[in-house]
Design a protein around this motif. Structure first.
Motif, PDB file in Angstrom:
ATOM      1  N   SER A 132       0.842  -1.198   0.000  1.00  0.00           N
ATOM      2  CA  SER A 132       0.000   0.000   0.000  1.00  0.00           C
ATOM      3  C   SER A 132       0.873   1.242   0.000  1.00  0.00           C
ATOM      4  O   SER A 132       2.084   1.173   0.234  1.00  0.00           O
ATOM      5  CB  SER A 132      -0.900   0.020   1.247  1.00  0.00           C
ATOM      6  OG  SER A 132      -0.109   0.176   2.420  1.00  0.00           O
ATOM      7  N   GLN A 133       0.232   2.372  -0.250  1.00  0.00           N
ATOM      8  CA  GLN A 133       0.939   3.649  -0.165  1.00  0.00           C
ATOM      9  C   GLN A 133       1.463   3.883   1.242  1.00  0.00           C
ATOM     10  O   GLN A 133       2.575   4.395   1.430  1.00  0.00           O
ATOM     11  CB  GLN A 133      -0.006   4.774  -0.582  1.00  0.00           C
ATOM     12  CG  GLN A 133       0.604   6.162  -0.526  1.00  0.00           C
ATOM     13  CD  GLN A 133      -0.292   7.178  -1.191  1.00  0.00           C
ATOM     14  OE1 GLN A 133      -0.235   7.371  -2.399  1.00  0.00           O
ATOM     15  NE2 GLN A 133      -1.159   7.811  -0.407  1.00  0.00           N
ATOM     16  N   ALA A 197      -0.586   0.900   7.388  1.00  0.00           N
ATOM     17  CA  ALA A 197       0.089  -0.081   6.530  1.00  0.00           C
ATOM     18  C   ALA A 197      -0.119  -1.492   7.059  1.00  0.00           C
ATOM     19  O   ALA A 197      -0.387  -2.431   6.286  1.00  0.00           O
ATOM     20  CB  ALA A 197       1.577   0.239   6.440  1.00  0.00           C
ATOM     21  N   CYS A 198       0.008  -1.662   8.375  1.00  0.00           N
ATOM     22  CA  CYS A 198      -0.186  -2.985   8.973  1.00  0.00           C
ATOM     23  C   CYS A 198      -1.631  -3.447   8.836  1.00  0.00           C
ATOM     24  O   CYS A 198      -1.900  -4.621   8.533  1.00  0.00           O
ATOM     25  CB  CYS A 198       0.226  -2.953  10.441  1.00  0.00           C
ATOM     26  SG  CYS A 198       2.001  -2.740  10.714  1.00  0.00           S
ATOM     27  N   LEU A 202      -2.898  -6.809   6.641  1.00  0.00           N
ATOM     28  CA  LEU A 202      -3.683  -7.897   7.220  1.00  0.00           C
ATOM     29  C   LEU A 202      -4.979  -8.117   6.451  1.00  0.00           C
ATOM     30  O   LEU A 202      -5.410  -9.260   6.241  1.00  0.00           O
ATOM     31  CB  LEU A 202      -3.972  -7.609   8.691  1.00  0.00           C
ATOM     32  CG  LEU A 202      -2.757  -7.687   9.623  1.00  0.00           C
ATOM     33  CD1 LEU A 202      -3.117  -7.167  11.007  1.00  0.00           C
ATOM     34  CD2 LEU A 202      -2.221  -9.113   9.722  1.00  0.00           C
ATOM     35  N   HIS A 203      -5.604  -7.036   6.004  1.00  0.00           N
ATOM     36  CA  HIS A 203      -6.830  -7.165   5.209  1.00  0.00           C
ATOM     37  C   HIS A 203      -6.538  -7.870   3.884  1.00  0.00           C
ATOM     38  O   HIS A 203      -7.277  -8.768   3.470  1.00  0.00           O
ATOM     39  CB  HIS A 203      -7.427  -5.779   4.936  1.00  0.00           C
ATOM     40  CG  HIS A 203      -8.251  -5.239   6.054  1.00  0.00           C
ATOM     41  ND1 HIS A 203      -9.391  -5.850   6.526  1.00  0.00           N
ATOM     42  CD2 HIS A 203      -8.104  -4.119   6.808  1.00  0.00           C
ATOM     43  CE1 HIS A 203      -9.913  -5.151   7.510  1.00  0.00           C
ATOM     44  NE2 HIS A 203      -9.137  -4.091   7.708  1.00  0.00           N
ATOM     45  N   ILE A 204      -5.477  -7.453   3.216  1.00  0.00           N
ATOM     46  CA  ILE A 204      -5.124  -8.063   1.932  1.00  0.00           C
ATOM     47  C   ILE A 204      -4.796  -9.543   2.113  1.00  0.00           C
ATOM     48  O   ILE A 204      -5.260 -10.400   1.351  1.00  0.00           O
ATOM     49  CB  ILE A 204      -3.944  -7.314   1.294  1.00  0.00           C
ATOM     50  CG1 ILE A 204      -4.381  -5.907   0.865  1.00  0.00           C
ATOM     51  CG2 ILE A 204      -3.388  -8.082   0.095  1.00  0.00           C
ATOM     52  CD1 ILE A 204      -3.241  -5.020   0.411  1.00  0.00           C
ATOM     53  N   GLN A 205      -3.988  -9.867   3.125  1.00  0.00           N
ATOM     54  CA  GLN A 205      -3.605 -11.259   3.345  1.00  0.00           C
ATOM     55  C   GLN A 205      -4.800 -12.129   3.699  1.00  0.00           C
ATOM     56  O   GLN A 205      -4.818 -13.325   3.397  1.00  0.00           O
ATOM     57  CB  GLN A 205      -2.527 -11.330   4.428  1.00  0.00           C
ATOM     58  CG  GLN A 205      -1.190 -10.747   3.982  1.00  0.00           C
ATOM     59  CD  GLN A 205      -0.143 -10.726   5.082  1.00  0.00           C
ATOM     60  OE1 GLN A 205      -0.466 -10.590   6.263  1.00  0.00           O
ATOM     61  NE2 GLN A 205       1.118 -10.857   4.705  1.00  0.00           N
ATOM     62  N   PRO A 211      -1.400 -10.687  -4.098  1.00  0.00           N
ATOM     63  CA  PRO A 211      -1.411  -9.219  -4.073  1.00  0.00           C
ATOM     64  C   PRO A 211      -0.555  -8.607  -5.170  1.00  0.00           C
ATOM     65  O   PRO A 211       0.269  -9.281  -5.803  1.00  0.00           O
ATOM     66  CB  PRO A 211      -0.819  -8.906  -2.699  1.00  0.00           C
ATOM     67  CG  PRO A 211       0.132 -10.033  -2.450  1.00  0.00           C
ATOM     68  CD  PRO A 211      -0.510 -11.254  -3.078  1.00  0.00           C
ATOM     69  N   ILE A 212      -0.756  -7.314  -5.374  1.00  0.00           N
ATOM     70  CA  ILE A 212       0.100  -6.510  -6.251  1.00  0.00           C
ATOM     71  C   ILE A 212       1.028  -5.699  -5.346  1.00  0.00           C
ATOM     72  O   ILE A 212       0.565  -5.009  -4.441  1.00  0.00           O
ATOM     73  CB  ILE A 212      -0.736  -5.563  -7.126  1.00  0.00           C
ATOM     74  CG1 ILE A 212      -1.683  -6.355  -8.015  1.00  0.00           C
ATOM     75  CG2 ILE A 212       0.168  -4.641  -7.950  1.00  0.00           C
ATOM     76  CD1 ILE A 212      -2.699  -5.494  -8.728  1.00  0.00           C
TER      77      ILE A 212
END
Length: 256
Positions: A132-133, A197-198, A202-205, A211-212
């Motif tokens: 993420s940014q 960021a953390c 966690l949401h993406i995982q 992921p990208i």
């Protein structure tokens, strides 16, 4: 219920120290507002420029009770400058802060939290990933420190100093997170970015999808891009006045 002692130091310290006290008390209130406090067990500290004195919270107070006047002024060894001051500090918690303030003289503020998200990411072998940014901001100045138990061992200070180096973001394995800043606002905004960021990672995982990743070239240039957005100021300098207004609106007692 024991009544809280309410010292009043306004007009009794230098203008610089008083402004740092107000900003630091506001930062404690903001941590409580965001749910980043951990009962009474985390810390934000600020070193008064051109001195060996540090301001930190009184042990036993919730972050909603922190005011400019009840912050404790100590030396780098953790001794109170005024022995008669009615509050004490958490000596175990100060090990981390004393180690940092001994070697980081330009970055006056150290902010340490135990949020679920920072502990979770710090406890993964791969740590923070460029997803993420927010992660790009943190990864541009990231460090790690292995867990050694409660921070009461003076020998750990050297390893903390070496692991942090000149970085502004640190994930403490199995423990939490630390950010540094040239101002209190900078340290706060660094922690905001790191926690977001953390959370995002966690949401993406949790989706189980591939992921990208943010390219390393973007991470390498993210600070320069941020300078354009903030017209040469840091994120903390730009956002901090708004954060102060927010705390004032909710409860102005922090500035007493």
């Amino acid at each position: 219920m024991q009544e809280l002692v309410k010292p009043n130091l306004k007009g009794k310290v230098s203008d610089l120290e008083w402004q740092l006290r107000v900003d630091l008390a506001a930062c404690y209130r903001l941590l409580a507002l965001h749910g980043w406090d951990d009962l009474i067990y985390t810390h934000i500290s600020v070193r008064i420029p051109d001195t060996e004195h540090v301001l930190i919270n009184a042990f036993g107070l919730t972050f909603e009770e922190i005011t400019a006047s009840n912050l404790v002024k100590i030396d780098l060894e953790g001794n109170k400058i005024d022995p008669e001051f009615p509050f004490e500090i958490n000596p175990a918690g100060y090990t981390i802060h004393s180690a940092i303030h001994e070697v980081r003289h330009d970055d006056i503020c150290a902010l340490h939290v135990h949020t679920n998200e920072t502990i979770a990411i710090a406890s993964l072998k791969q740590g923070l990933q460029p997803l993420s940014q927010y992660a790009a901001f943190a990864l541009a100045s990231m460090s790690y420190h292995d867990y050694e138990g409660l921070a009461v061992n003076q020998d750990e200070k050297l390893r903390l100093q070496q692991d942090l180096g000149d970085k502004n973001f640190m994930l403490l394995r199995n423990h939490g997170a630390l950010t540094m800043g040239r101002t209190i606002g900078d340290a706060f905004m660094h922690m905001y970015d790191l926690i977001r960021a953390c959370q995002v990672q966690l949401h993406i995982q949790s989706t189980g999808q591939e992921p990208i990743y943010v390219p390393q070239s973007v991470i390498d240039g993210i600070k320069a891009q941020a300078n354009v957005v903030h017209t040469g100021l840091t994120g903390g300098q730009k956002a901090w006045p708004a954060m102060l207004r927010r705390v004032h609106k909710i409860d102005p007692s922090f500035a007493e």
